[in-house]
Write an enzyme that holds these catalytic residues in place. Sequence first.
Site, PDB file in Angstrom:
ATOM      1  N   TYR A  33      -4.069   3.540   4.894  1.00  0.00           N
ATOM      2  CA  TYR A  33      -5.491   3.517   4.566  1.00  0.00           C
ATOM      3  C   TYR A  33      -6.316   4.126   5.687  1.00  0.00           C
ATOM      4  O   TYR A  33      -5.813   4.357   6.791  1.00  0.00           O
ATOM      5  CB  TYR A  33      -5.964   2.081   4.264  1.00  0.00           C
ATOM      6  CG  TYR A  33      -6.112   1.203   5.499  1.00  0.00           C
ATOM      7  CD1 TYR A  33      -4.999   0.698   6.153  1.00  0.00           C
ATOM      8  CD2 TYR A  33      -7.366   0.893   6.012  1.00  0.00           C
ATOM      9  CE1 TYR A  33      -5.144  -0.104   7.274  1.00  0.00           C
ATOM     10  CE2 TYR A  33      -7.519   0.090   7.135  1.00  0.00           C
ATOM     11  CZ  TYR A  33      -6.403  -0.407   7.762  1.00  0.00           C
ATOM     12  OH  TYR A  33      -6.536  -1.188   8.876  1.00  0.00           O
ATOM     13  N   ARG A  52      -5.612  11.666  10.764  1.00  0.00           N
ATOM     14  CA  ARG A  52      -4.805  10.446  10.943  1.00  0.00           C
ATOM     15  C   ARG A  52      -4.198   9.992   9.619  1.00  0.00           C
ATOM     16  O   ARG A  52      -3.066   9.507   9.576  1.00  0.00           O
ATOM     17  CB  ARG A  52      -5.671   9.343  11.569  1.00  0.00           C
ATOM     18  CG  ARG A  52      -4.840   8.128  11.974  1.00  0.00           C
ATOM     19  CD  ARG A  52      -5.652   7.109  12.729  1.00  0.00           C
ATOM     20  NE  ARG A  52      -6.730   6.559  11.923  1.00  0.00           N
ATOM     21  CZ  ARG A  52      -7.681   5.756  12.377  1.00  0.00           C
ATOM     22  NH1 ARG A  52      -7.694   5.426  13.660  1.00  0.00           N
ATOM     23  NH2 ARG A  52      -8.615   5.281  11.578  1.00  0.00           N
ATOM     24  N   ARG A 100      10.206  -2.932  -9.021  1.00  0.00           N
ATOM     25  CA  ARG A 100      10.397  -3.348  -7.624  1.00  0.00           C
ATOM     26  C   ARG A 100      11.830  -3.128  -7.148  1.00  0.00           C
ATOM     27  O   ARG A 100      12.781  -3.676  -7.702  1.00  0.00           O
ATOM     28  CB  ARG A 100      10.029  -4.830  -7.469  1.00  0.00           C
ATOM     29  CG  ARG A 100      10.059  -5.271  -6.018  1.00  0.00           C
ATOM     30  CD  ARG A 100       9.614  -6.719  -5.871  1.00  0.00           C
ATOM     31  NE  ARG A 100       9.616  -7.108  -4.461  1.00  0.00           N
ATOM     32  CZ  ARG A 100      10.708  -7.457  -3.791  1.00  0.00           C
ATOM     33  NH1 ARG A 100      11.881  -7.493  -4.411  1.00  0.00           N
ATOM     34  NH2 ARG A 100      10.637  -7.772  -2.508  1.00  0.00           N
ATOM     35  N   HIS A 102      13.486  -1.912  -3.073  1.00  0.00           N
ATOM     36  CA  HIS A 102      13.013  -1.542  -1.739  1.00  0.00           C
ATOM     37  C   HIS A 102      13.018  -0.036  -1.472  1.00  0.00           C
ATOM     38  O   HIS A 102      12.061   0.514  -0.967  1.00  0.00           O
ATOM     39  CB  HIS A 102      13.835  -2.254  -0.668  1.00  0.00           C
ATOM     40  CG  HIS A 102      13.547  -3.720  -0.570  1.00  0.00           C
ATOM     41  ND1 HIS A 102      13.854  -4.608  -1.589  1.00  0.00           N
ATOM     42  CD2 HIS A 102      12.987  -4.460   0.406  1.00  0.00           C
ATOM     43  CE1 HIS A 102      13.480  -5.821  -1.227  1.00  0.00           C
ATOM     44  NE2 HIS A 102      12.947  -5.767  -0.011  1.00  0.00           N
ATOM     45  N   LYS A 147      -1.391   3.675  10.310  1.00  0.00           N
ATOM     46  CA  LYS A 147      -2.450   2.835   9.723  1.00  0.00           C
ATOM     47  C   LYS A 147      -1.965   2.314   8.371  1.00  0.00           C
ATOM     48  O   LYS A 147      -2.421   2.739   7.299  1.00  0.00           O
ATOM     49  CB  LYS A 147      -3.761   3.610   9.606  1.00  0.00           C
ATOM     50  CG  LYS A 147      -4.972   2.681   9.535  1.00  0.00           C
ATOM     51  CD  LYS A 147      -6.242   3.402   9.902  1.00  0.00           C
ATOM     52  CE  LYS A 147      -7.498   2.596   9.668  1.00  0.00           C
ATOM     53  NZ  LYS A 147      -7.573   1.306  10.340  1.00  0.00           N
ATOM     54  N   GLU A 180      -4.171  -4.315  21.585  1.00  0.00           N
ATOM     55  CA  GLU A 180      -5.463  -3.999  20.948  1.00  0.00           C
ATOM     56  C   GLU A 180      -5.927  -5.232  20.185  1.00  0.00           C
ATOM     57  O   GLU A 180      -5.219  -6.232  20.096  1.00  0.00           O
ATOM     58  CB  GLU A 180      -5.315  -2.807  20.002  1.00  0.00           C
ATOM     59  CG  GLU A 180      -4.335  -3.077  18.859  1.00  0.00           C
ATOM     60  CD  GLU A 180      -4.172  -1.928  17.874  1.00  0.00           C
ATOM     61  OE1 GLU A 180      -5.053  -1.070  17.783  1.00  0.00           O
ATOM     62  OE2 GLU A 180      -3.141  -1.925  17.179  1.00  0.00           O
ATOM     63  N   LEU A 205      -3.135   1.396  17.280  1.00  0.00           N
ATOM     64  CA  LEU A 205      -3.690   2.438  16.423  1.00  0.00           C
ATOM     65  C   LEU A 205      -4.575   3.318  17.294  1.00  0.00           C
ATOM     66  O   LEU A 205      -5.404   2.807  18.054  1.00  0.00           O
ATOM     67  CB  LEU A 205      -4.522   1.813  15.301  1.00  0.00           C
ATOM     68  CG  LEU A 205      -5.031   2.865  14.323  1.00  0.00           C
ATOM     69  CD1 LEU A 205      -3.904   3.283  13.379  1.00  0.00           C
ATOM     70  CD2 LEU A 205      -6.220   2.373  13.536  1.00  0.00           C
TER      71      LEU A 205
END
Length: 283
Positions: A33, A52, A100, A102, A147, A180, A205
């Site tokens: 995101y 990014r 579903r 993996h 991210k 962070e 990040l």
Amino acid sequence: MSRIAYVAGQYLPHRQAAVHIEDRGYQFGDGVYEVIAVVGGHLVDEAPHLTRLHRSLTELRIPAPMSDAALKLVIREVIRRNGADNGILYLQVTRGTAPREHAFPKAAKPVFVVTPRRSRPPDPRLGQEGIAVITIPDIRWQRCDIKSVALVPNVLGKQQAREAGAYEAWQVDREGLVTEGTSTNAWIVTQDDAVVTRAADNAILNGVTRGAVLEIMRREGYRLDERPFSVAEARAAREAFLTSTTAELLPVVRIDGNPVADGKPGQLSRKLREAYLTHAAAA
Ligand code: PDD
């Protein structure tokens, strides 16, 4: 006016905007995101955010949902349809929808979502008075440079901060060094006026706001030291602050209940905050 979101090819009223229950973002946190600020109708630092986004997608081997030109059109259309001249945009790309399992699905298409939020910048009082942080162990994975939407440790950390009456939790690695915040980058100013923030390694990040503030500092000739700092060093610092798209630049005046210096926002933090706000407004 009802909010409009972009969801996988359609512009929909926010209340009806939904993805499938087998979206891999929902089941595995398998997606990435970005959060981009919009100030006066302009996107703040759009280019580094999109760079990014691509980096995160590449690292997770998720194909780009569309060309950059198309993506920029969608972003602008969401702003236009919402009259969202001031606020933030949330962009998310997941690996797609599939039964579903993996391992990567063979035929899934990435699902791209853009939602606006007419958020105000943080209460200006926070900028004037500063905020408190607590410190917590960093329990995250070794690729915090991506991210990813998998943010449970960050969620738990931020909640712990809230419950302690603090704005943010600074995460601390096994060596006792601050990585962070849960959604912000961490900075201190040493007694000899060097501004210190961790170099953009895999433990953090690489914040776009961090990049903009570094750029301002280089331009204006600040003393800069990109290296990790310990909690003890932060407590003994002359100033501390944090940065992010949503927090902008906020002075940190308490760490684990102890005042930083005299417990008031430092001069350098205040100057850098003003410089960053000018940068964002001029975007
Ligand atoms: N968070 N570190 C982490 C873990 C973050 O999630 C963020 C941003 C930052 C600062 O990055 P930037 O300056 O590019 O916003 C640092 C966003 C705002 C969020 O999750 O809402």
